[in-house]
Scaffold this active site. Structure first.
Site, mmCIF file in Angstrom:
data_model
loop_
_atom_site.group_PDB
_atom_site.id
_atom_site.type_symbol
_atom_site.label_atom_id
_atom_site.label_comp_id
_atom_site.label_asym_id
_atom_site.label_seq_id
_atom_site.Cartn_x
_atom_site.Cartn_y
_atom_site.Cartn_z
ATOM 1 N N PRO A 28 0.443 -1.179 -0.078
ATOM 2 C CA PRO A 28 0.029 0.245 -0.234
ATOM 3 C C PRO A 28 0.566 0.942 -0.409
ATOM 4 C CG PRO A 28 -0.043 -0.706 2.440
ATOM 5 C CD PRO A 28 0.823 -1.804 1.556
ATOM 6 N N TYR B 95 -1.005 5.248 13.661
ATOM 7 C CA TYR B 95 -1.776 5.770 13.361
ATOM 8 C C TYR B 95 -3.253 4.587 14.458
ATOM 9 C CZ TYR B 95 0.172 7.005 8.760
ATOM 10 O OH TYR B 95 0.683 7.038 7.572
HETATM 11 C C1 LIG Z 1 5.045 6.315 -0.953
HETATM 12 C C2 LIG Z 1 4.393 5.880 0.099
HETATM 13 C C3 LIG Z 1 3.337 5.804 0.613
HETATM 14 C C4 LIG Z 1 2.972 4.718 1.697
HETATM 15 N N1 LIG Z 1 1.952 4.830 2.125
HETATM 16 C C5 LIG Z 1 1.864 3.745 2.869
HETATM 17 C C6 LIG Z 1 0.357 3.485 3.386
HETATM 18 O O1 LIG Z 1 -0.989 3.513 2.361
HETATM 19 N N2 LIG Z 1 -0.166 1.951 4.168
HETATM 20 C C7 LIG Z 1 0.786 1.593 5.025
HETATM 21 O O2 LIG Z 1 0.845 0.722 5.397
HETATM 22 N N3 LIG Z 1 2.292 1.826 4.282
HETATM 23 C C8 LIG Z 1 2.424 2.666 3.259
HETATM 24 N N4 LIG Z 1 3.613 3.049 3.048
HETATM 25 C C9 LIG Z 1 4.645 1.921 3.642
HETATM 26 C C10 LIG Z 1 5.044 0.698 2.476
HETATM 27 O O3 LIG Z 1 3.864 0.017 2.121
HETATM 28 C C11 LIG Z 1 6.190 -0.038 2.840
HETATM 29 O O4 LIG Z 1 6.065 -0.725 3.940
HETATM 30 C C12 LIG Z 1 7.496 0.922 3.184
HETATM 31 O O5 LIG Z 1 7.550 1.141 1.640
HETATM 32 C C13 LIG Z 1 8.707 -0.046 2.963
HETATM 33 O O6 LIG Z 1 8.089 -0.777 1.462
HETATM 34 P P1 LIG Z 1 9.555 -0.404 0.736
HETATM 35 O O7 LIG Z 1 11.126 -0.954 1.146
HETATM 36 O O8 LIG Z 1 9.749 -1.697 -0.940
HETATM 37 O O9 LIG Z 1 9.448 0.414 -0.293
HETATM 38 C C14 LIG Z 1 4.131 3.913 1.980
HETATM 39 C C15 LIG Z 1 5.016 3.696 1.176
HETATM 40 C C16 LIG Z 1 5.392 4.906 0.591
HETATM 41 C C17 LIG Z 1 6.804 5.164 -0.405
#
Ligand SMILES: Cc1cc2nc3c(=O)[nH]c(=O)nc-3n(C[C@H](O)[C@H](O)[C@H](O)COP(=O)(O)O)c2cc1C
Ligand SMILES: Cc1cc2nc3c(=O)[nH]c(=O)nc-3n(C[C@H](O)[C@H](O)[C@H](O)COP(=O)(O)OP(=O)(O)OC[C@H]3O[C@@H](n4cnc5c(N)ncnc54)[C@H](O)[C@@H]3O)c2cc1C
Length: 770
Positions: A417, A577
């Site tokens: 997400p 949250y």
């Molecule tokens: C732009 C952005 C928005 C995010 N929004 C959410 C979200 O709405 N809900 C959530 O649980 N995590 C959110 N995250 C966290 C990501 O889901 C993920 O857990 C985190 O980026 C680590 O993964 P990655 O290393 O592949 O980026 C967000 C991350 C990014 C970069």
């Protein structure tokens, strides 16, 4: 220069002989408390790379060492009555005694003075030395005398081990695992000469105590180990040569690292080397390598800077600056490997099938990846891929299907997400159709929409999507039905309430993330009246009335998510949250039934979960995202996270989505590739619930290793999907997996991309010479 090395182990002896080679005029003495040619220990292993360095620096020593080496390729596991063997691992082993004899003899030839049976009490014993090398091992007197200078950080690990030998012949690096009535024991065995193998026995402290081994002398301990491993030893004996250790010969590993490696004691420059300054656990077998490479680096610095007394300060500074980087890298890998052996009894032995246990053991340091295993032993890996996929054809684990309740996902990749902050009044529109549609076409099996809020006050920012009215529901239904019609991806919705982190600007609008809106703020709710940022809006501590109201919002949003056609629902209980604010002791200061113990803190999140689960169709899965580590002292730890997961499992959760942090602005996370995967692994094994790993998973190789080792059931990939919606299709082509089905209109792109990567792989393997 006048140089004294305190301690004639590999570090002291090798430095002495290399330095004497650099300048025969140097007056070098090695002071060793043991007799000549008298030492403890059995064999040590090290890599071909260390041998190359040795060849370069002193061909004579290298040649002697090489002649005494035993080389072997295979790793063999004996576990639950099965023997599994894989090849291509390439080790060399040599008796420690033999190695020291070679170094001692070479020192004598070059004119290094060797003083045996002399116990140096400190570096001050040698006031006329220009340089004192403290190569006096893990319990270094020199280091211990000046803790304020060297600032050692010494961690004593919980497992007990005993270093034994045997004349039984082993032709592979062999690992034995045996369960006793009190727990698991493991033996690490490697041959180091024609007749003898090192045989290290290890177990957790509580298992050791339960067997009364704290009361056992060496002979009794050996007899005990012979009994535990009798099935393998078949009458062969185990031996000790650590008779100098009084009482029990069972040790705890001590991880040593030091902030400063050298100082001037008023008379001489003093520098730590080898185990005195850093240790590496035997699970990675590199302590001797580090000791020898320290010696090489210090001599290299003298060679490059100059080997006069005046050069010493600069040389010592450069020595630490360079060596510390390699040491940290190796200690990090050794730490993972060590932890694996510390917890394997409880976490893996009882849970994993022998095939998967072998895979998990081989990848324990997280430095050996799936593709790396393929390079080592293609046949074994393909056999494992067939076993994992449960079919005759080898399939990379990332591309095996996965079923939960009534849903089957085509592979293990999930679009995580990611909030976009592009809604008006909580309505998703063309932007979201484009954004989510593109990712659904990109090959992932499950696409998560961003956190979707259950009421206007539940939003993080005014741009967040919601699900509290019909217009919003039909906006989502349009996207979900498009994805279902045009792709074979499933759609997941994450529902949440921003709680204390609501009413903020989008990250690119304010002064960084989580900043309050300049105007039109709405009131916030949280477990306690505590703002997320010091100057942020203070939320209201929820009353029971608030709890009922918000729970009802979650239930209504769940019905709407079902109407919109989502395949999967996730409850957001992470990142500080609303529901997360109840779980963490950092944010929950309540005195009532919803605060205090973890059981109390979980009460409201579990109540919401139960209500949502009841409203969500039975045949569809539900996951819960948690912060498995607050990264703040006094906050949620990975151990607490297993209890949180256990509670959600009992309430009916199908999967735990293991994120971490963002609960406190004081957090100090330790990032690194796959850095949150250990939380998913621990929860999966210890709680027995499916997990979703997320965080710095950025290559197919990462996904394959995580899924194959059973560290998680699915992998969520976030930021890489921002750069490339077709991340899964791209990674499939990169690793040469061609069976992935691309959307029909895109089909002609597939062979083209596959050919590009095939060319790249063949160039790489030509470069490697395979
Ligand atoms: C732009 C952005 C928005 C995010 N929004 C959410 C979200 O709405 N809900 C959530 O649980 N995590 C959110 N995250 C966290 C990501 O889901 C993920 O857990 C985190 O980026 C680590 O993964 P990655 O290393 O592949 O980026 C967000 C991350 C990014 C970069
Ligand atoms: C069970 C076990 C298995 C291991 N397996 C491996 C392996 O497979 N591969 C590997 O590379 N490494 C292995 N190691 C680690 C390896 O033994 C050490 O990392 C390596 O020996 C470090 O070399 P060193 O010269 O720094 O210290 P040491 O080898 O410990 O040498 C220190 C020397 O200093 C002497 N000394 C200490 N104090 C004084 C004093 N006050 N005065 C005079 N002399 C003194 C000691 O007698 C000793 O000879 C293992 C270690 C253990 C415990």
């Amino acid at each position: 220069m006048k140089i004294v090395c305190i301690g004639g182990g590999p570090a002291g002896l090798y430095f002495a002989l290399l330095m004497k080679k650099l300048g025969a005029h140097h007056d070098i003495t090695v002071v060793e408390r043991n007799k000549p040619y008298d030492t403890f220990g059995w064999g040590v292993v090290f890599s071909d790379q260390t041998m190359d360095h040795m060849r370069h620096w002193d061909a004579e020593t290298a040649q002697e060492v090489q002649q005494a080496f035993k080389h072997w390729d295979d790793i063999e596991l004996h576990f639950k009555g099965r023997v599994i063997r894989s090849g291509g691992h390439g080790f060399v082993g040599i008796g420690r005694k033999k190695m020291l004899n070679i170094l001692q003899a070479r020192c004598e030839v070059l004119g290094v003075k060797l003083l045996f049976e002399q116990d140096a009490t400190s570096d001050l014993d040698f006031p006329d030395a220009d340089l004192v090398i403290a190569s006096d091992g893990v319990n270094s007197n020199v280091r211990n005398r000046c803790p304020d200078i060297f600032k050692p950080d010494i961690v004593t690990r919980p497992n007990r081990f005993i270093w034994l030998g045997t004349h039984k012949q082993y032709d592979a690096f062999t690992f034995l695992f045996e369960k006793t009535e009190h727990g698991w024991f493991q033996a690490h065995i490697y041959k180091f000469d024609g007749l003898t193998s090192t045989f290290i026995v290890e177990c957790p402290e509580e298992v050791w105590l339960a067997h009364g081994l704290d009361q056992a002398d060496q002979a009794e301990s050996i007899a005990f180990c012979e009994k535990v491993f009798a099935g393998n030893l078949k009458g062969e004996r185990l031996m000790t040569n650590a008779r100098h250790l009084r009482g029990s010969a069972w040790l705890n590993f001590q991880r040593v690292k030091c902030e400063k490696w050298s100082h001037f004691n008023g008379k001489s420059h003093v520098v730590l080397m080898g185990d005195a300054v850093h240790t590496a656990h035997f699970a990675i077998g590199s302590g001797t390598k580090l000791a020898l490479e320290d010696a090489i680096e210090l001599v290299r610095q003298f060679k490059e800077t100059g080997d006069k007394v005046a050069h010493i300060p600069q040389v010592l500074e450069q020595y630490q600056a360079l060596r510390a980087i390699d040491v940290i890298r190796l200690q990090n890998a050794a730490w993972n490997a060590m932890e694996w052996f510390e917890v394997c009894g409880k976490r893996y032995c009882d849970q994993l099938a022998p095939e998967q246990f072998m895979y998990s053991m081989l990848t324990r340091s997280q430095r050996i990846s799936h593709e790396n295993l393929r390079l080592r032993d293609k046949q074994w890996l393909e056999g494992y891929e067939r076993w994992f996929a449960g079919q005759a054809q080898a399939v990379p684990p990332m591309f095996t299907p996965y079923s939960l309740r009534g849903i089957t996902l085509k592979n293990r990749v999930v679009v995580s997400p990611m909030a976009q902050y592009k809604c008006t009044d909580g309505r998703v529109g063309d932007y979201h159709l484009m954004h989510l549609g593109a990712r659904a076409m990109g090959g992932a099996s499950l696409v998560f929409a961003e956190m979707t809020c259950v009421s206007p006050e539940a939003r993080i920012t005014p741009g967040c999507p919601g699900l509290w009215n019909d217009e919003q529901t039909s906006g989502w239904a349009r996207i979900v039905s498009w994805v279902h019609q045009e792709t074979d991806a499933k759609m997941a919705l994450q529902i949440g309430h921003a709680g204390p982190k609501g009413s903020t600007c989008a990250p690119w609008q304010g002064d960084g993330a989580d900043q309050a809106l300049p105007e039109a703020n709405w009131p916030l709710l949280s477990a306690s009246a505590q703002p997320y940022l010091q100057h942020g809006q203070v939320p209201r501590a929820m009353t029971r009335g608030d709890m009922d109201h918000v729970k009802d919002d979650f239930i209504q949003a769940t019905h709407r998510a079902n109407q919109a056609g989502f395949d999967w629902l996730e409850l957001h209980c992470a990142h500080g949250y609303l529901l997360s604010s109840f779980i963490s002791p950092l944010t929950n200061q309540r005195q009532d039934d919803y605060g205090g113990s973890l059981e109390n803190r979980l009460r409201y999140p579990l109540e919401v979960f139960a209500a949502v689960r009841a409203a969500w169709p039975d045949h569809l899965p539900m996951s819960v995202r948690i912060s498995a580590h607050d990264w703040v002292e006094g906050g949620i730890t990975p151990m607490d996270a297993t209890e949180v997961a256990r509670a959600f499992k009992a309430a009916g959760a199908d999967m735990i989505d293991c994120s971490s942090g963002q609960v406190s602005a004081q957090q100090k996370p330790i990032y690194g590739r796959m850095y949150q995967t250990p939380f998913a692994d621990r929860i999966r094994q210890e709680v027995g619930i499916a997990t979703l790993a997320v965080g710095a998973i950025s290559e197919a190789d990462h996904v394959n290793s995580i899924i194959a080792a059973g560290r998680a059931d699915l992998c969520a990939v976030a930021r890489p999907h921002l750069a490339n919606p077709a991340w899964t299709m791209t990674e499939a082509a990169r690793i040469g997996y061609t069976a992935l089905q691309w959307p029909s209109p895109y089909a002609s792109g597939q062979p083209q991309l596959e050919a590009t990567f095939a060319r790249e792989r063949s160039l790489q393997s030509a470069g490697r010479g395979d």
